[in-house]
Design an enzyme around this catalytic site. Sequence first.
Site, PDB file in Angstrom:
ATOM      1  N   HIS A 136      14.359  51.491  81.554  1.00 25.08           N
ATOM      2  CA  HIS A 136      15.114  51.636  80.303  1.00 25.08           C
ATOM      3  C   HIS A 136      15.397  53.116  80.118  1.00 25.08           C
ATOM      4  CE1 HIS A 136      11.321  53.079  78.539  1.00 25.08           C
ATOM      5  NE2 HIS A 136      10.713  52.017  79.043  1.00 25.08           N
TER       6      HIS A 136
ATOM      7  N   GLU B  59       4.930  53.230  86.723  1.00 25.39           N
ATOM      8  CA  GLU B  59       6.097  53.661  85.952  1.00 25.39           C
ATOM      9  C   GLU B  59       6.206  55.175  85.919  1.00 25.39           C
ATOM     10  OE1 GLU B  59       5.841  52.726  81.756  1.00 25.39           O
ATOM     11  OE2 GLU B  59       8.004  52.905  81.520  1.00 25.39           O
TER      12      GLU B  59
ATOM     13  N   ARG C 176       1.412  47.709  87.430  1.00 25.93           N
ATOM     14  CA  ARG C 176       2.716  48.312  87.166  1.00 25.93           C
ATOM     15  C   ARG C 176       2.605  49.794  87.490  1.00 25.93           C
ATOM     16  NH1 ARG C 176       3.506  46.434  82.552  1.00 25.93           N
ATOM     17  NH2 ARG C 176       2.890  48.063  81.085  1.00 25.93           N
TER      18      ARG C 176
ATOM     19  N   ASP D 191      -1.637  53.192  48.998  1.00 24.80           N
ATOM     20  CA  ASP D 191      -0.947  54.453  48.714  1.00 24.80           C
ATOM     21  C   ASP D 191      -1.016  55.428  49.893  1.00 24.80           C
ATOM     22  OD1 ASP D 191      -3.597  54.986  48.564  1.00 24.80           O
ATOM     23  OD2 ASP D 191      -3.482  56.203  46.749  1.00 24.80           O
TER      24      ASP D 191
ATOM     25  N   HIS E 235      12.407  53.815  74.143  1.00 23.29           N
ATOM     26  CA  HIS E 235      13.520  52.976  74.596  1.00 23.29           C
ATOM     27  C   HIS E 235      14.758  53.634  74.016  1.00 23.29           C
ATOM     28  CE1 HIS E 235      10.556  49.370  74.908  1.00 23.29           C
ATOM     29  NE2 HIS E 235      10.475  50.184  75.927  1.00 23.29           N
TER      30      HIS E 235
ATOM     31  N   TYR F 290       2.480  40.586  88.136  1.00 18.36           N
ATOM     32  CA  TYR F 290       1.460  40.034  87.252  1.00 18.36           C
ATOM     33  C   TYR F 290       1.183  38.614  87.746  1.00 18.36           C
ATOM     34  CZ  TYR F 290       3.816  43.839  84.947  1.00 18.36           C
ATOM     35  OH  TYR F 290       4.404  45.055  84.705  1.00 18.36           O
TER      36      TYR F 290
ATOM     37  N   ASP G 258      -0.523  52.100  80.292  1.00 20.97           N
ATOM     38  CA  ASP G 258       0.879  52.432  80.017  1.00 20.97           C
ATOM     39  C   ASP G 258       0.849  53.307  78.770  1.00 20.97           C
ATOM     40  OD1 ASP G 258       3.563  52.528  79.290  1.00 20.97           O
ATOM     41  OD2 ASP G 258       3.935  50.409  79.755  1.00 20.97           O
TER      42      ASP G 258
ATOM     43  N   GLU H  66       9.969  51.209  86.700  1.00 19.70           N
ATOM     44  CA  GLU H  66       8.662  50.604  86.444  1.00 19.70           C
ATOM     45  C   GLU H  66       8.510  49.159  86.912  1.00 19.70           C
ATOM     46  OE1 GLU H  66       8.016  49.587  82.306  1.00 19.70           O
ATOM     47  OE2 GLU H  66       9.891  50.531  81.732  1.00 19.70           O
TER      48      GLU H  66
ATOM     49  N   ASP I 228       6.780  58.293  79.205  1.00 22.17           N
ATOM     50  CA  ASP I 228       6.379  56.884  79.293  1.00 22.17           C
ATOM     51  C   ASP I 228       5.928  56.639  80.733  1.00 22.17           C
ATOM     52  OD1 ASP I 228       6.146  54.140  79.315  1.00 22.17           O
ATOM     53  OD2 ASP I 228       8.188  53.722  78.638  1.00 22.17           O
TER      54      ASP I 228
ATOM     55  N   HIS J  32       9.941  41.313  83.947  1.00 18.75           N
ATOM     56  CA  HIS J  32      10.653  42.296  83.124  1.00 18.75           C
ATOM     57  C   HIS J  32      11.614  43.109  83.986  1.00 18.75           C
ATOM     58  CE1 HIS J  32       8.117  45.645  84.550  1.00 18.75           C
ATOM     59  NE2 HIS J  32       7.059  44.886  84.331  1.00 18.75           N
TER      60      HIS J  32
ATOM     61  N   HIS K 185       2.431  43.397  76.609  1.00 18.45           N
ATOM     62  CA  HIS K 185       2.327  44.329  75.479  1.00 18.45           C
ATOM     63  C   HIS K 185       0.916  44.310  74.875  1.00 18.45           C
ATOM     64  CE1 HIS K 185       6.974  44.302  74.943  1.00 18.45           C
ATOM     65  NE2 HIS K 185       6.566  45.140  75.867  1.00 18.45           N
TER      66      HIS K 185
HETATM   67 CA    CA Z   1       5.976  51.902  79.552  1.00 21.63          CA
END
Ligand code: CA
Length: 435
Positions: A350, A403, A401, A36, A357, A384, A256, A380, A267, A346, A239
């Site tokens: 974006h 970004e 990375r 709940d 996004h 890797y 990130d 970004e 971001d 990648h 991710h």
């Molecule tokens: Ca990001």
Amino acid sequence: MNDKEFEKRRRQLMRMVGPGGIAILPSAPVRTRSRDVEYRFRQDSDFYYLTGFPEPEAVAVLVPGRENGEYLMFCRERDPARELWDGHRAGQDGAIEAYGADDAFPIEDLDDILPGIMESCERVYYTMGMYAEFDTRMADWVNTLRSKLSKGVQSPHEFVALDHLLHDMRLFKSKGEISAMRKSARVAVEAHKRAMRMARPGLYEYEVEAELRYEFRRNGGWVSYNPIVGGGANACILHYVENNAPLKDGDLLLIDAGCEIDYYASDITRTFPVNGRFTPEQRALYQVVYDAQQAAIAKTVAGNHWNEPHDAAVTAITKGLKKLGLLDGSVARLIKDEAYQQFYMHRTGHWIGMDVHDVGDYKVGDEWRMLEPGMVTTVEPGIYTGNSRKVPKQFRNIGIRIEDDVAVTSKGPDVLSKGLVSDAEGIEALMNASA
Ligand code: CA
């Protein structure tokens, strides 16, 4: 965002919808987290973009040219007993007085009132496939209207994808939106600085995540997505959100993370050494990503097409990896064969706005979209290395990375997150500065 801006958006949309059209937008539903307990309510971006109305169980209706009011709101009635538990409701009076609706009705009356209004319209503008339950109600109303056709009742005969119009509007950010995004970026910049200053071997990734969330909340923001805080090889998981491993001396840490303030997202990604000093191999790889990001930002200008920053990043990364001996062959050939994808899998950015996004097409027909002032994108690039045996040992399990959020302007790229250092020397200086 001030009331004028919401009104301006509704006018703009109504001009596109035109007389004979009706646009219908439901609010986001409340979602259950467990048993709940509900998730904190977050209004649907399209609905909020046009109304600024923060409550669930609401439906906004725009009927350009309607004599008895063009902007209608269906929402919850005031209810002192419920409000004692769940908080303030605007009610119908509030929807009119505080949110600019021409008329407002209890949400319970939707089935009785809305089909009657639709009846006199030719075209219905609605976003299918977002909320299954509302899709079903919409289909019911249309079927009911059609069944009355023989009795001389008119019925809309055309359905138009509302998101197509609305998302093109949202792609172009106004001055007010850019300044909201700048604020969101500024808070995320402070959060990243905080994380860099406190990171050290032995801490757990979640302890660093806590610093980010602390900075977001103390500024009235929330995370705009689940933060990625990945030390060492975890940075190679794109991710990674477990954030539960200890930070090791000699590893890099990839963060990130961005926040949402007043419905606008930031971001940002930075990668830095846990102990405050890059190893020579880490620094060499870092420089490749840094150069790629600089090259991509330089291409984020009006008149270039959407993919030019990505092309620039791919070229810089391929050249850099070849120089370090991780790729072998001619640069042109390596790019053609997409050899870089082993390390850079990648895309370079974006759209970003109310959603991380964000909405908006990347292509027009078969062509990449042209960049225009008001568009905001992330830039970004990353590398890797993973743990392949083909990678020289000293370069294995490194994920990097960088970004930033970049607005396209008539005067060149405007890096909204520029308050956060991104070059290796600057990062080391920040991490090692005495407080
Ligand atoms: Ca990001």
